[in-house]
Design an enzyme around this catalytic site. Structure first.
Site, PDB file in Angstrom:
ATOM      1  CB  ILE A 144       6.018   9.748  -0.885  1.00 64.99           C
ATOM      2  CG1 ILE A 144       5.177   8.497  -1.152  1.00 64.99           C
ATOM      3  CG2 ILE A 144       5.560  10.901  -1.756  1.00 64.99           C
ATOM      4  CD1 ILE A 144       3.690   8.664  -0.850  1.00 64.99           C
TER       5      ILE A 144
ATOM      6  CE  LYS B  85       3.685   7.517   9.004  1.00 67.61           C
ATOM      7  NZ  LYS B  85       2.935   6.402   8.395  1.00 67.61           N
TER       8      LYS B  85
END
Ligand SMILES: NC(=O)c1ccc[n+]([C@@H]2O[C@H](COP(=O)([O-])OP(=O)(O)OC[C@H]3O[C@@H](n4cnc5c(N)ncnc54)[C@H](OP(=O)(O)O)[C@@H]3O)[C@@H](O)[C@H]2O)c1
Length: 459
Positions: free
Chosen positions: A143, A212
């Site tokens: 993504i 993340k």
């Protein structure tokens, strides 16, 4: 329109690591890379590969043995323009990235763990050397979320970001619900299906999602918040009965491991943990094999939703190759911040806001359990919203699940109350709680009821 690369000298790339991601990057660079070169405006050349055991590359190694070189040979080669680190791990990867930057080479990496902890020093080094460093693949694999935030959200003030950004836990939770299996069985299935590593600790304890999230916060809010500052809970205490009970709620809910960060009164509040999300919501519908991130801002208050493959060799390679093209196209500019904005040191604030929670008890059946439990909750000012004890068989008398939901309370107060309840003798297991993603759900029902009543009265 001409598609001929404008620069004569090829842009020389060394790839470190030839595993799931590296082998896809290598295959594209070594094969037909014309679509990359068209965008880069110059020719791209796979100049070298580093791995410990080249012979594991089989026929590719046999056909191209000259490509395989030692790390030092690659770092010391002045013709290498960009080093693409796809080995993972900490020590060798750090040595490689630092060595490349020190010699004035651009760097691309997918190494979320190393980057989440070390990007400030590594980018400072890149800036000093006036070279670029990018790491799109480090968050949500395929993504393109980081580059979207770096260049596509300049007009907005971001105020909320949440996502399901760990594939292993999303797979496990989805299997638990779909197959009615306990956590341990689904973890084994995840290992067999290669959704979990042999040591899955970083995933199941939420650390991978936390690393993340730390990177995402820098892009969304311009603040560096180290993963160590972010309260993180994994999914090891989520039981099948939680998932089944969530599904029976009205409206039906689903358990997801959510990484979220919000700006509240100018302060960042970030956390990673299981949440009860609306089963019908986009985040509740994310399939087992996908990741998703939702961004809300002053101008996009309803949210932009990014969903796609968060892992896998090919999708992750797409992000790596995109970084390579971006750098090849703009290398003459020297250092460019990958964040598209200044990033300063920040602090994560504890979340003192009231939220709604679900709590699961497993008890030995006895007279007065509810009384004792609610007495503690009352003493802490916690208001019960619902209390559910399912019909049970005699054999369950020593192992009786018992579920409550509580109205707005801050997490620290709930923890103190549950600590006291856990010390009472009727507990067969330590009570576990999960936060609701939306505190307005129960209030909304009240509003709806009020609106329906108003309508009826008006009619
Ligand atoms: N796989 C994914 O879906 C995914 C998604 C997002 C991000 N990432 C990140 O991408 C990176 C690569 O992941 P991967 O899944 O491709 O890993 P992988 O399949 O385990 O491959 C790692 C490669 O690096 C080499 N290697 C490992 N340690 C080395 C060392 N110390 N020195 C030299 N070579 C070494 C290995 O070959 P030898 O054993 O022969 O050295 C292998 O070719 C990691 O940082 C990972 O977190 C992966």
């Amino acid at each position: 329109m001409s598609t001929t690369p404008s620069s004569e000298k090829p842009f020389n790339i060394a790839v470190l690591g030839q595993g799931a991601v590296g082998s896809e990057v290598i295959t594209t660079l070594h094969g037909d890379a014309s679509h990359l070169e068209e965008r880069a405006g110059r020719s791209l050349r796979l100049a070298a590969i580093f791995r410990r055991q080249p012979e594991l590359a089989g026929t590719f190694y046999e056909a191209n043995p000259e490509l395989y070189r030692s790390l030092d040979a690659i770092l010391d080669d002045p013709d290498i323009d960009l080093v693409c680190e796809l080995m993972g791990g900490m020590d060798t990867a750090r040595r490689a990235i630092e060595g490349a930057l020190a010699r004035g080479k651009h760097v691309v990496s997918a190494n979320k763990k190393l980057l989440a902890y070390s990007w400030p020093e590594l980018l400072a080094q890149a800036e000093k050397q006036d070279v670029q460093m990018r790491f799109e693949a480090a968050v949500a694999g395929g993504i393109p979320i980081l580059n979207s935030m770096a260049s596509g959200t300049h007009g907005e003030r971001m105020h909320e970001m949440r996502g399901v950004i760990n594939g292993t836990t999303n797979y496990i939770l989805t299997q638990m619900e779909g197959k009615h299996l306990e956590y341990g069985q689904c973890l084994q299935m995840a290992k067999q299906a290669k959704y979990a590593e042999s040591d899955p600790s970083d995933d199941i304890l939420g650390r991978d999602a936390c690393q993340k999230l730390s990177l995402l916060i820098a892009y969304a809010f311009g603040k560096h918040i180290s993963p160590d500052q972010i309260p993180t809970t994994g999914i090891v205490d989520v039981a099948l009965k939680d998932i089944e009970h969530a599904g029976s709620m009205n409206p039906p809910m689903r358990v997801k491991l959510v990484a979220r960060a919000e700006v509240v009164d100018g302060q960042i509040i970030a956390r990673v943990g299981p949440e009860l999300v609306l089963a019908s919501s986009p985040i509740g519908q994310i399939p087992a094999n996908l990741n998703a991130i939702e961004l809300r801002s002053d101008l996009n208050a309803k949210g932009n939703f990014f969903q796609g493959e968060g892992a896998g060799g090919k999708p992750t390679a797409a992000s790596v190759l995109s970084d390579i093209v971006n750098i090849a196209r703009t290398s003459e500019q020297g250092y460019v911040s990958p964040f598209g904005r200044p990033v300063q040191e920040g602090h994560n604030q504890p979340d003192k806001r009231p939220h709604t929670f679900y709590v699961r008890f497993v008890i030995h059946d006895a007279v007065g359990v509810v009384h004792d439990m609610t007495a503690v909750l009352k003493r802490h000012g916690i208001n019960l919203n619902s209390i559910v004890q399912l019909p049970y068989a005699e054999k369950m008398l020593d192992n009786l699940p018992f579920f409550i939901t509580v109205e707005d309370t801050d997490e620290a107060t709930l923890q103190r109350a549950l600590g006291e309840i856990a010390a009472l003798p009727f507990n067969a297991e330590t009570p576990q709680y999960i936060r609701f993603e939306r505190d307005d759900l129960w209030r909304k029902k009240e509003d709806d009821r009020g609106a329906a009543q108003d309508e009826a009265e008006t009619a």
